[in-house]
Write a protein that holds these residues in place. Structure first.
Motif, PDB file in Angstrom:
ATOM      1  N   TRP A  36      49.730  21.207  30.694  1.00  0.00           N
ATOM      2  CA  TRP A  36      49.098  21.369  31.640  1.00  0.00           C
ATOM      3  C   TRP A  36      47.615  20.728  32.380  1.00  0.00           C
ATOM      4  CZ3 TRP A  36      52.882  21.931  34.967  1.00  0.00           C
ATOM      5  CH2 TRP A  36      54.614  22.829  34.776  1.00  0.00           C
ATOM      6  N   TYR A  37      47.547  20.240  33.151  1.00  0.00           N
ATOM      7  CA  TYR A  37      46.172  18.691  33.963  1.00  0.00           C
ATOM      8  C   TYR A  37      46.451  19.611  35.388  1.00  0.00           C
ATOM      9  CZ  TYR A  37      45.689  16.214  29.662  1.00  0.00           C
ATOM     10  OH  TYR A  37      45.465  15.495  28.305  1.00  0.00           O
ATOM     11  N   ARG A  38      45.274  19.018  35.301  1.00  0.00           N
ATOM     12  CA  ARG A  38      45.614  19.604  37.077  1.00  0.00           C
ATOM     13  C   ARG A  38      44.294  18.351  37.992  1.00  0.00           C
ATOM     14  NH1 ARG A  38      42.218  25.750  37.633  1.00  0.00           N
ATOM     15  NH2 ARG A  38      40.759  25.356  36.604  1.00  0.00           N
ATOM     16  N   GLN A  39      44.432  17.621  39.343  1.00  0.00           N
ATOM     17  CA  GLN A  39      43.642  17.633  39.601  1.00  0.00           C
ATOM     18  C   GLN A  39      43.617  17.642  41.115  1.00  0.00           C
ATOM     19  OE1 GLN A  39      45.170  13.442  39.575  1.00  0.00           O
ATOM     20  NE2 GLN A  39      42.880  12.575  39.453  1.00  0.00           N
ATOM     21  N   VAL A  40      42.376  17.240  41.699  1.00  0.00           N
ATOM     22  CA  VAL A  40      42.453  18.112  43.304  1.00  0.00           C
ATOM     23  C   VAL A  40      42.110  16.283  43.669  1.00  0.00           C
ATOM     24  CG1 VAL A  40      41.503  20.223  43.501  1.00  0.00           C
ATOM     25  CG2 VAL A  40      39.159  17.927  42.414  1.00  0.00           C
ATOM     26  N   PRO A  41      41.855  16.078  45.105  1.00  0.00           N
ATOM     27  CA  PRO A  41      41.347  15.130  45.673  1.00  0.00           C
ATOM     28  C   PRO A  41      39.808  14.736  45.626  1.00  0.00           C
ATOM     29  CG  PRO A  41      42.559  15.753  47.512  1.00  0.00           C
ATOM     30  CD  PRO A  41      42.315  16.458  46.112  1.00  0.00           C
ATOM     31  N   GLY A  42      39.596  13.376  45.085  1.00  0.00           N
ATOM     32  CA  GLY A  42      38.225  13.166  44.366  1.00  0.00           C
ATOM     33  C   GLY A  42      37.522  13.087  43.144  1.00  0.00           C
ATOM     34  N   LYS A  43      38.919  13.676  42.400  1.00  0.00           N
ATOM     35  CA  LYS A  43      38.072  14.527  41.077  1.00  0.00           C
ATOM     36  C   LYS A  43      39.102  13.735  40.549  1.00  0.00           C
ATOM     37  CE  LYS A  43      35.261  18.286  42.194  1.00  0.00           C
ATOM     38  NZ  LYS A  43      35.235  19.768  41.656  1.00  0.00           N
ATOM     39  N   GLN A  44      38.271  14.060  38.916  1.00  0.00           N
ATOM     40  CA  GLN A  44      39.419  12.948  37.607  1.00  0.00           C
ATOM     41  C   GLN A  44      40.474  14.284  36.960  1.00  0.00           C
ATOM     42  OE1 GLN A  44      36.992  12.262  34.415  1.00  0.00           O
ATOM     43  NE2 GLN A  44      37.063   9.686  34.881  1.00  0.00           N
ATOM     44  N   ARG A  45      41.149  14.248  36.679  1.00  0.00           N
ATOM     45  CA  ARG A  45      43.155  15.069  36.657  1.00  0.00           C
ATOM     46  C   ARG A  45      41.877  15.975  34.994  1.00  0.00           C
ATOM     47  NH1 ARG A  45      48.658  13.078  35.565  1.00  0.00           N
ATOM     48  NH2 ARG A  45      47.718  12.089  37.571  1.00  0.00           N
ATOM     49  N   GLU A  46      42.153  17.324  35.437  1.00  0.00           N
ATOM     50  CA  GLU A  46      41.553  17.795  33.963  1.00  0.00           C
ATOM     51  C   GLU A  46      41.941  19.040  33.597  1.00  0.00           C
ATOM     52  OE1 GLU A  46      38.564  21.001  34.883  1.00  0.00           O
ATOM     53  OE2 GLU A  46      40.136  21.714  36.313  1.00  0.00           O
ATOM     54  N   LEU A  47      42.013  19.110  31.965  1.00  0.00           N
ATOM     55  CA  LEU A  47      43.179  19.610  30.963  1.00  0.00           C
ATOM     56  C   LEU A  47      43.395  20.891  31.514  1.00  0.00           C
ATOM     57  CD1 LEU A  47      44.601  19.634  28.741  1.00  0.00           C
ATOM     58  CD2 LEU A  47      43.221  19.799  26.761  1.00  0.00           C
ATOM     59  N   VAL A  48      43.984  21.927  31.197  1.00  0.00           N
ATOM     60  CA  VAL A  48      44.098  23.157  32.086  1.00  0.00           C
ATOM     61  C   VAL A  48      44.420  24.103  31.106  1.00  0.00           C
ATOM     62  CG1 VAL A  48      44.986  24.660  33.792  1.00  0.00           C
ATOM     63  CG2 VAL A  48      44.600  22.978  34.515  1.00  0.00           C
ATOM     64  N   ALA A  49      45.695  23.548  29.698  1.00  0.00           N
ATOM     65  CA  ALA A  49      46.202  24.234  28.702  1.00  0.00           C
ATOM     66  C   ALA A  49      46.661  23.295  28.333  1.00  0.00           C
ATOM     67  CB  ALA A  49      46.779  25.216  29.364  1.00  0.00           C
ATOM     68  N   ALA A  50      46.527  23.565  26.545  1.00  0.00           N
ATOM     69  CA  ALA A  50      47.677  22.777  25.801  1.00  0.00           C
ATOM     70  C   ALA A  50      47.722  23.185  24.458  1.00  0.00           C
ATOM     71  CB  ALA A  50      46.815  21.399  25.195  1.00  0.00           C
ATOM     72  N   ILE A  51      49.364  23.119  24.169  1.00  0.00           N
ATOM     73  CA  ILE A  51      49.773  23.914  23.216  1.00  0.00           C
ATOM     74  C   ILE A  51      49.951  22.827  22.187  1.00  0.00           C
ATOM     75  CG2 ILE A  51      52.441  24.171  24.965  1.00  0.00           C
ATOM     76  CD1 ILE A  51      52.224  26.555  23.044  1.00  0.00           C
ATOM     77  N   THR A  52      50.237  23.103  20.723  1.00  0.00           N
ATOM     78  CA  THR A  52      50.405  21.947  19.649  1.00  0.00           C
ATOM     79  C   THR A  52      52.489  22.358  19.408  1.00  0.00           C
ATOM     80  OG1 THR A  52      50.185  23.478  18.060  1.00  0.00           O
ATOM     81  CG2 THR A  52      48.387  21.792  18.767  1.00  0.00           C
ATOM     82  N   ARG A  53      53.021  21.293  18.451  1.00  0.00           N
ATOM     83  CA  ARG A  53      54.133  21.652  18.086  1.00  0.00           C
ATOM     84  C   ARG A  53      54.032  23.083  17.601  1.00  0.00           C
ATOM     85  NH1 ARG A  53      55.854  16.209  15.051  1.00  0.00           N
ATOM     86  NH2 ARG A  53      57.712  17.679  14.140  1.00  0.00           N
ATOM     87  N   GLY A  54      53.146  23.589  17.003  1.00  0.00           N
ATOM     88  CA  GLY A  54      52.621  24.807  15.570  1.00  0.00           C
ATOM     89  C   GLY A  54      52.153  26.064  16.910  1.00  0.00           C
ATOM     90  N   ASP A  55      52.517  25.856  17.990  1.00  0.00           N
ATOM     91  CA  ASP A  55      52.091  26.679  18.906  1.00  0.00           C
ATOM     92  C   ASP A  55      50.963  27.218  19.270  1.00  0.00           C
ATOM     93  OD1 ASP A  55      55.583  28.491  18.559  1.00  0.00           O
ATOM     94  OD2 ASP A  55      54.726  26.626  20.022  1.00  0.00           O
ATOM     95  N   SER A  56      50.100  26.120  18.176  1.00  0.00           N
ATOM     96  CA  SER A  56      48.190  26.640  18.561  1.00  0.00           C
ATOM     97  C   SER A  56      48.125  26.303  20.020  1.00  0.00           C
ATOM     98  CB  SER A  56      47.549  25.795  17.880  1.00  0.00           C
ATOM     99  OG  SER A  56      47.448  26.281  16.366  1.00  0.00           O
ATOM    100  N   ALA A  91      45.116  22.676  43.449  1.00  0.00           N
ATOM    101  CA  ALA A  91      45.279  21.302  42.571  1.00  0.00           C
ATOM    102  C   ALA A  91      46.861  20.659  43.029  1.00  0.00           C
ATOM    103  CB  ALA A  91      44.394  21.235  41.197  1.00  0.00           C
ATOM    104  N   VAL A  92      47.224  19.872  42.823  1.00  0.00           N
ATOM    105  CA  VAL A  92      48.220  19.637  41.852  1.00  0.00           C
ATOM    106  C   VAL A  92      47.916  20.007  40.393  1.00  0.00           C
ATOM    107  CG1 VAL A  92      49.592  17.386  42.078  1.00  0.00           C
ATOM    108  CG2 VAL A  92      48.496  18.046  44.137  1.00  0.00           C
ATOM    109  N   TYR A  93      48.878  19.968  39.917  1.00  0.00           N
ATOM    110  CA  TYR A  93      49.211  20.541  38.337  1.00  0.00           C
ATOM    111  C   TYR A  93      50.213  19.498  37.865  1.00  0.00           C
ATOM    112  CZ  TYR A  93      46.005  24.572  39.405  1.00  0.00           C
ATOM    113  OH  TYR A  93      45.200  25.377  38.645  1.00  0.00           O
ATOM    114  N   TYR A  94      49.774  18.822  36.617  1.00  0.00           N
ATOM    115  CA  TYR A  94      50.964  18.339  36.161  1.00  0.00           C
ATOM    116  C   TYR A  94      50.963  19.142  34.379  1.00  0.00           C
ATOM    117  CZ  TYR A  94      49.380  14.319  39.965  1.00  0.00           C
ATOM    118  OH  TYR A  94      49.368  14.095  40.654  1.00  0.00           O
ATOM    119  N   CYS A  95      52.181  18.143  34.233  1.00  0.00           N
ATOM    120  CA  CYS A  95      52.669  18.885  32.898  1.00  0.00           C
ATOM    121  C   CYS A  95      52.856  17.598  32.009  1.00  0.00           C
ATOM    122  CB  CYS A  95      53.984  19.435  32.324  1.00  0.00           C
ATOM    123  SG  CYS A  95      55.938  18.531  33.551  1.00  0.00           S
TER     124      CYS A  95
END
Length: 121
Positions: A36-56, A91-95
């Motif tokens: 999941w990423y998020r972005q606010v106007p005027g800023k770069q999209r930032e990584l919020v959380a990530a999960i691997t195929r192995g669930d890390s 923010a706007v959240y993107y998967c």
């Protein structure tokens, strides 16, 4: 044609909770790594959380202890549970999910259309 659709956003008061859902629709063999990423106007999209195929999992420092990413491989869903929301989480959240579809030899990267989360203070 596979695509990702986010849901669960909206307006919430500070301290409240929301759960975002990212659903992979169309013909999908498997879901791979997701984030999941998020972005606010005027800023770069930032990584919020990530999960691997192995669930890390890994999280941005700003959300550690408050947000939880998880997945349902059978249903092709990825979740972001957000607790103790703060105004700065607005923010706007993107998967972003790697999907393996029948027409491709390997996983490919897909993005959702984005969903607004607004936290009122």
């Amino acid at each position: 044609q596979a695509q990702l659709v986010e849901s669960g956003g909206g307006l919430v008061q500070a301290g409240g909770s929301l759960t975002l859902t990212c659903a992979a629709s169309g013909i999908v063999n498997r879901i791979g790594a997701a984030a999941w990423y998020r972005q606010v106007p005027g800023k770069q999209r930032e990584l919020v959380a990530a999960i691997t195929r192995g669930d890390s999992t890994n999280y941005a420092d700003s959300v550690k202890g408050r947000f939880t990413i998880s997945r349902d491989n059978a249903m092709h869903l990825v979740y972001l549970k957000m607790n103790n929301l703060k105004a700065e989480d607005t923010a706007v959240y993107y998967c972003n999910v790697a999907l393996w579809t029948p027409d491709a030899p390997d996983y490919r990267d897909y993005w959702g259309q984005g969903i607004q989360v607004t936290v009122s203070s």
